[in-house]
Design a protein around this motif. Structure first.
Motif, PDB file in Angstrom:
ATOM      1  N   GLU A 109       0.832  -1.216   0.000  1.00 14.92           N
ATOM      2  CA  GLU A 109       0.000   0.000   0.000  1.00 14.92           C
ATOM      3  C   GLU A 109       0.862   1.259   0.000  1.00 14.92           C
ATOM      4  O   GLU A 109       0.554   2.236  -0.698  1.00 14.92           O
ATOM      5  N   LEU A 110       1.947   1.233   0.755  1.00 18.81           N
ATOM      6  CA  LEU A 110       2.859   2.388   0.758  1.00 18.81           C
ATOM      7  C   LEU A 110       3.502   2.584  -0.603  1.00 18.81           C
ATOM      8  O   LEU A 110       3.689   3.719  -1.055  1.00 18.81           O
ATOM      9  N   ALA A 111       3.828   1.500  -1.278  1.00 17.74           N
ATOM     10  CA  ALA A 111       4.415   1.600  -2.615  1.00 17.74           C
ATOM     11  C   ALA A 111       3.410   2.202  -3.592  1.00 17.74           C
ATOM     12  O   ALA A 111       3.775   3.025  -4.448  1.00 17.74           O
ATOM     13  N   LYS A 112       2.140   1.806  -3.465  1.00 15.51           N
ATOM     14  CA  LYS A 112       1.107   2.382  -4.338  1.00 15.51           C
ATOM     15  C   LYS A 112       0.930   3.872  -4.077  1.00 15.51           C
ATOM     16  O   LYS A 112       0.793   4.668  -5.013  1.00 15.51           O
ATOM     17  N   LEU A 113       0.944   4.236  -2.791  1.00 13.92           N
ATOM     18  CA  LEU A 113       0.829   5.665  -2.453  1.00 13.92           C
ATOM     19  C   LEU A 113       2.008   6.458  -2.984  1.00 13.92           C
ATOM     20  O   LEU A 113       1.840   7.569  -3.518  1.00 13.92           O
ATOM     21  N   ALA A 114       3.208   5.913  -2.862  1.00 13.59           N
ATOM     22  CA  ALA A 114       4.397   6.599  -3.375  1.00 13.59           C
ATOM     23  C   ALA A 114       4.309   6.756  -4.884  1.00 13.59           C
ATOM     24  O   ALA A 114       4.708   7.791  -5.440  1.00 13.59           O
ATOM     25  N   ASP A 115       3.780   5.747  -5.546  1.00 14.68           N
ATOM     26  CA  ASP A 115       3.623   5.814  -6.997  1.00 14.68           C
ATOM     27  C   ASP A 115       2.616   6.902  -7.383  1.00 14.68           C
ATOM     28  O   ASP A 115       2.831   7.662  -8.339  1.00 14.68           O
ATOM     29  N   LEU A 116       1.513   6.984  -6.632  1.00 17.62           N
ATOM     30  CA  LEU A 116       0.524   8.044  -6.895  1.00 17.62           C
ATOM     31  C   LEU A 116       1.128   9.428  -6.692  1.00 17.62           C
ATOM     32  O   LEU A 116       0.882  10.347  -7.468  1.00 17.62           O
ATOM     33  N   LYS A 117       1.925   9.567  -5.647  1.00 19.55           N
ATOM     34  CA  LYS A 117       2.563  10.850  -5.367  1.00 19.55           C
ATOM     35  C   LYS A 117       3.574  11.197  -6.461  1.00 19.55           C
ATOM     36  O   LYS A 117       3.628  12.341  -6.938  1.00 19.55           O
ATOM     37  N   THR A 118       4.351  10.217  -6.893  1.00 18.45           N
ATOM     38  CA  THR A 118       5.361  10.441  -7.938  1.00 18.45           C
ATOM     39  C   THR A 118       4.707  10.845  -9.251  1.00 18.45           C
ATOM     40  O   THR A 118       5.221  11.710  -9.961  1.00 18.45           O
ATOM     41  N   ASN A 119       3.579  10.233  -9.564  1.00 13.31           N
ATOM     42  CA  ASN A 119       2.892  10.561 -10.816  1.00 13.31           C
ATOM     43  C   ASN A 119       2.066  11.843 -10.720  1.00 13.31           C
ATOM     44  O   ASN A 119       1.490  12.280 -11.709  1.00 13.31           O
ATOM     45  N   GLY A 120       1.982  12.413  -9.537  1.00 12.31           N
ATOM     46  CA  GLY A 120       1.279  13.674  -9.382  1.00 12.31           C
ATOM     47  C   GLY A 120      -0.215  13.533  -9.172  1.00 12.31           C
ATOM     48  O   GLY A 120      -0.944  14.509  -9.270  1.00 12.31           O
ATOM     49  N   HIS A 121      -0.679  12.355  -8.873  1.00 14.04           N
ATOM     50  CA  HIS A 121      -2.113  12.143  -8.661  1.00 14.04           C
ATOM     51  C   HIS A 121      -2.562  12.607  -7.278  1.00 14.04           C
ATOM     52  O   HIS A 121      -3.736  12.910  -7.084  1.00 14.04           O
ATOM     53  N   ILE A 122      -1.646  12.604  -6.317  1.00 13.05           N
ATOM     54  CA  ILE A 122      -1.960  13.128  -4.985  1.00 13.05           C
ATOM     55  C   ILE A 122      -0.852  14.082  -4.551  1.00 13.05           C
ATOM     56  O   ILE A 122       0.277  14.004  -5.035  1.00 13.05           O
ATOM     57  N   THR A 123      -1.211  14.973  -3.647  1.00 13.05           N
ATOM     58  CA  THR A 123      -0.231  15.947  -3.152  1.00 13.05           C
ATOM     59  C   THR A 123       0.584  15.327  -2.022  1.00 13.05           C
ATOM     60  O   THR A 123       0.260  14.246  -1.518  1.00 13.05           O
ATOM     61  N   ALA A 124       1.614  16.051  -1.598  1.00 13.96           N
ATOM     62  CA  ALA A 124       2.463  15.575  -0.506  1.00 13.96           C
ATOM     63  C   ALA A 124       1.676  15.478   0.792  1.00 13.96           C
ATOM     64  O   ALA A 124       1.882  14.542   1.584  1.00 13.96           O
ATOM     65  N   GLU A 125       0.756  16.419   1.020  1.00 15.70           N
ATOM     66  CA  GLU A 125      -0.060  16.378   2.240  1.00 15.70           C
ATOM     67  C   GLU A 125      -0.983  15.156   2.233  1.00 15.70           C
ATOM     68  O   GLU A 125      -1.131  14.465   3.249  1.00 15.70           O
ATOM     69  N   GLU A 126      -1.612  14.879   1.076  1.00 16.37           N
ATOM     70  CA  GLU A 126      -2.489  13.713   0.971  1.00 16.37           C
ATOM     71  C   GLU A 126      -1.679  12.422   1.164  1.00 16.37           C
ATOM     72  O   GLU A 126      -2.149  11.477   1.792  1.00 16.37           O
ATOM     73  N   PHE A 127      -0.480  12.428   0.630  1.00 19.23           N
ATOM     74  CA  PHE A 127       0.394  11.265   0.783  1.00 19.23           C
ATOM     75  C   PHE A 127       0.702  11.017   2.259  1.00 19.23           C
ATOM     76  O   PHE A 127       0.635   9.888   2.734  1.00 19.23           O
ATOM     77  N   GLU A 128       1.035  12.079   3.002  1.00 21.82           N
ATOM     78  CA  GLU A 128       1.375  11.934   4.422  1.00 21.82           C
ATOM     79  C   GLU A 128       0.173  11.447   5.238  1.00 21.82           C
ATOM     80  O   GLU A 128       0.316  10.614   6.121  1.00 21.82           O
ATOM     81  N   LYS A 129      -1.032  11.985   4.922  1.00 30.70           N
ATOM     82  CA  LYS A 129      -2.230  11.546   5.632  1.00 30.70           C
ATOM     83  C   LYS A 129      -2.512  10.059   5.369  1.00 30.70           C
ATOM     84  O   LYS A 129      -2.801   9.284   6.275  1.00 30.70           O
TER      85      LYS A 129
END
Length: 137
Positions: A109-129
């Motif tokens: 799940e963390l890898a998927k979130l990191a991938d979403l953040k890298t691709n710009g689908h979520i912001t850094a704040e959303e990633f941290e939450k």
């Protein structure tokens, strides 16, 4: 025929060792075949209890004839049953590996979130939450 004798294989030490070794390995081969047939009898789910008992009595009372008749009558199915057993155990192992390392793990799940953040689908704040939620669970 004066003075001539018939030389047997046992008269030559090397041939005697060869024959002894050959009989020893044939004896081992026979027991391997016997155990394989008995194992196949008990592993076969399609064979009834009476059928298993009958084959076992036949193999134990008349071992040579019993083994050869079993191989003739049910030899083709032995390989098929062995292949099904191997496939079943391979599937069991694969499902165990999937469950153990499963896709629902925190690392995945963390890898998927990191991938979403890298691709710009979520912001850094959303990633941290989202990361905090995953780690808290």
């Amino acid at each position: 025929m004066n003075g001539s004798t018939l030389n047997l294989a046992a008269d030559y030490p090397l041939l005697n060792v060869f024959w002894t070794t050959m009989w020893f390995f044939l004896w081992i081969l026979w027991f391997m075949l016997l155990f394989r047939v008995i194992g196949d009898i008990f592993r076969d789910d399609a064979l009834s209890g009476w059928g298993k008992a009958g084959w076992c009595v036949f193999v134990v009372i008349l071992p040579f004839l019993g083994i050869f008749v079993y191989l003739i009558a049910r030899g083709r199915g032995m390989g098929e049953r062995e292949m099904r057993r191997i496939q079943r155990s391979q599937e069991d192992m694969n499902s165990y590996i999937r469950e153990t390392a499963g896709s629902s793990g925190k690392a995945d799940e963390l890898a998927k979130l990191a991938d979403l953040k890298t691709n710009g689908h979520i912001t850094a704040e959303e990633f941290e939450k989202a990361k905090a939620k995953v780690l808290a669970a």
